[in-house]
Write a protein that holds these residues in place. Structure first.
Motif, PDB file in Angstrom:
ATOM      1  N   UNK A  76     -29.938 -17.314  51.353  1.00 36.27           N
ATOM      2  CA  UNK A  76     -29.141 -16.309  52.076  1.00 36.27           C
ATOM      3  C   UNK A  76     -27.794 -16.074  51.392  1.00 36.27           C
ATOM      4  N   UNK A  77     -27.143 -17.161  50.972  1.00 38.30           N
ATOM      5  CA  UNK A  77     -25.867 -17.008  50.276  1.00 38.30           C
ATOM      6  C   UNK A  77     -26.052 -16.256  48.961  1.00 38.30           C
ATOM      7  N   UNK A  78     -27.152 -16.527  48.281  1.00 45.20           N
ATOM      8  CA  UNK A  78     -27.428 -15.839  47.019  1.00 45.20           C
ATOM      9  C   UNK A  78     -27.627 -14.342  47.242  1.00 45.20           C
ATOM     10  N   UNK A  79     -28.287 -13.969  48.316  1.00 40.93           N
ATOM     11  CA  UNK A  79     -28.484 -12.543  48.620  1.00 40.93           C
ATOM     12  C   UNK A  79     -27.138 -11.878  48.898  1.00 40.93           C
ATOM     13  N   UNK A  80     -26.293 -12.557  49.660  1.00 42.54           N
ATOM     14  CA  UNK A  80     -24.950 -12.019  49.917  1.00 42.54           C
ATOM     15  C   UNK A  80     -24.175 -11.904  48.608  1.00 42.54           C
ATOM     16  N   UNK A  81     -24.300 -12.911  47.756  1.00 41.54           N
ATOM     17  CA  UNK A  81     -23.626 -12.891  46.453  1.00 41.54           C
ATOM     18  C   UNK A  81     -24.111 -11.722  45.593  1.00 41.54           C
ATOM     19  N   UNK A  82     -25.412 -11.496  45.595  1.00 38.65           N
ATOM     20  CA  UNK A  82     -25.955 -10.379  44.812  1.00 38.65           C
ATOM     21  C   UNK A  82     -25.418  -9.043  45.328  1.00 38.65           C
ATOM     22  N   UNK A  83     -25.389  -8.874  46.620  1.00 43.89           N
ATOM     23  CA  UNK A  83     -24.847  -7.638  47.191  1.00 43.89           C
ATOM     24  C   UNK A  83     -23.374  -7.472  46.840  1.00 43.89           C
ATOM     25  N   UNK A  84     -22.628  -8.555  46.914  1.00 46.49           N
ATOM     26  CA  UNK A  84     -21.212  -8.517  46.557  1.00 46.49           C
ATOM     27  C   UNK A  84     -21.026  -8.119  45.092  1.00 46.49           C
ATOM     28  N   UNK A  85     -21.844  -8.696  44.216  1.00 44.64           N
ATOM     29  CA  UNK A  85     -21.752  -8.344  42.789  1.00 44.64           C
ATOM     30  C   UNK A  85     -22.028  -6.859  42.562  1.00 44.64           C
TER      31      UNK A  85
ATOM     32  N   UNK B  58     -21.536  -4.479  44.711  1.00 48.62           N
ATOM     33  CA  UNK B  58     -20.430  -3.696  45.282  1.00 48.62           C
ATOM     34  C   UNK B  58     -19.190  -3.721  44.390  1.00 48.62           C
ATOM     35  N   UNK B  59     -18.922  -4.876  43.785  1.00 46.96           N
ATOM     36  CA  UNK B  59     -17.740  -5.009  42.931  1.00 46.96           C
ATOM     37  C   UNK B  59     -17.909  -4.193  41.656  1.00 46.96           C
ATOM     38  N   UNK B  60     -19.098  -4.147  41.143  1.00 46.82           N
ATOM     39  CA  UNK B  60     -19.351  -3.369  39.934  1.00 46.82           C
ATOM     40  C   UNK B  60     -20.240  -4.136  38.977  1.00 46.82           C
ATOM     41  N   UNK B  61     -21.144  -3.408  38.363  1.00 46.30           N
ATOM     42  CA  UNK B  61     -22.098  -4.026  37.451  1.00 46.30           C
ATOM     43  C   UNK B  61     -21.433  -4.222  36.092  1.00 46.30           C
ATOM     44  N   UNK B  62     -21.562  -5.425  35.595  1.00 46.72           N
ATOM     45  CA  UNK B  62     -21.046  -5.785  34.278  1.00 46.72           C
ATOM     46  C   UNK B  62     -22.072  -6.703  33.625  1.00 46.72           C
ATOM     47  N   UNK B  63     -21.926  -6.979  32.341  1.00 50.84           N
ATOM     48  CA  UNK B  63     -22.870  -7.921  31.722  1.00 50.84           C
ATOM     49  C   UNK B  63     -22.868  -9.286  32.415  1.00 50.84           C
ATOM     50  N   UNK B  64     -21.688  -9.767  32.789  1.00 48.12           N
ATOM     51  CA  UNK B  64     -21.608 -11.064  33.479  1.00 48.12           C
ATOM     52  C   UNK B  64     -22.302 -10.997  34.836  1.00 48.12           C
ATOM     53  N   UNK B  65     -22.146  -9.891  35.539  1.00 46.84           N
ATOM     54  CA  UNK B  65     -22.806  -9.729  36.843  1.00 46.84           C
ATOM     55  C   UNK B  65     -24.321  -9.709  36.672  1.00 46.84           C
ATOM     56  N   UNK B  66     -24.793  -9.067  35.632  1.00 48.32           N
ATOM     57  CA  UNK B  66     -26.235  -9.023  35.389  1.00 48.32           C
ATOM     58  C   UNK B  66     -26.792 -10.405  35.073  1.00 48.32           C
ATOM     59  N   UNK B  67     -26.048 -11.194  34.302  1.00 53.41           N
ATOM     60  CA  UNK B  67     -26.476 -12.567  34.014  1.00 53.41           C
ATOM     61  C   UNK B  67     -26.511 -13.372  35.301  1.00 53.41           C
ATOM     62  N   UNK B  68     -25.493 -13.209  36.134  1.00 44.82           N
ATOM     63  CA  UNK B  68     -25.449 -13.921  37.411  1.00 44.82           C
ATOM     64  C   UNK B  68     -26.628 -13.509  38.296  1.00 44.82           C
ATOM     65  N   UNK B  69     -26.906 -12.225  38.357  1.00 38.82           N
ATOM     66  CA  UNK B  69     -28.044 -11.743  39.151  1.00 38.82           C
ATOM     67  C   UNK B  69     -29.353 -12.342  38.652  1.00 38.82           C
TER      68      UNK B  69
END
Length: 132
Positions: free
Chosen positions: A85-94, A96-107
């Protein structure tokens, strides 16, 4: 953790890697503060407020991943649900903040961690404790 099956060890490693990666990514943003100001055209104070907010949220996610992973290693089932559940919230937050290479790696890391967290062998490992 020595008695944990491979999928559990991989899941734990991934959750902890996500926590560390989030912290390093956030620290990197502070080093790019001037570039963020230049690209956004925002005053220094607004950029600082943005970075503080990002830092607080990142530290909360990292601490949550660390604590829940520790509880997961104690062979409790609820942390597996909470991590997901926390991971899903984290993915949504990422997103919303904006897609970046680091965000894609995190996803990507989050998706793989969820897969290993919910594998049948992991469920069996957790169920062994309840049977005893």
């Amino acid at each position: 953790m020595n008695d944990a099956p491979r999928p559990v060890r991989i899941a734990v490693g991934l959750w902890l890697a996500i926590a560390v990666f989030v912290l390093f990514t956030t620290a990197g943003l502070w080093f790019q503060r001037g570039e963020i100001e230049r690209l956004s055209g925002r005053p220094s104070g607004e950029v600082t407020n943005f970075l503080v907010a990002i830092t607080v949220v990142s530290v909360l996610f990292a601490a949550g991943y660390g604590w829940l992973t520790r509880m997961f290693l104690k062979r409790k089932n609820w942390p597996r649900i909470a991590l997901s559940l926390m991971a899903i919230v984290h993915m949504l937050w990422l997103l919303l903040v904006g897609v970046s290479p680091a965000a894609l790696v995190t996803l990507l890391l989050i998706c793989v961690a969820i897969v290993f967290t919910w594998q049948a062998r992991t469920a069996q490992w957790l169920a062994e404790v309840r049977e005893q």
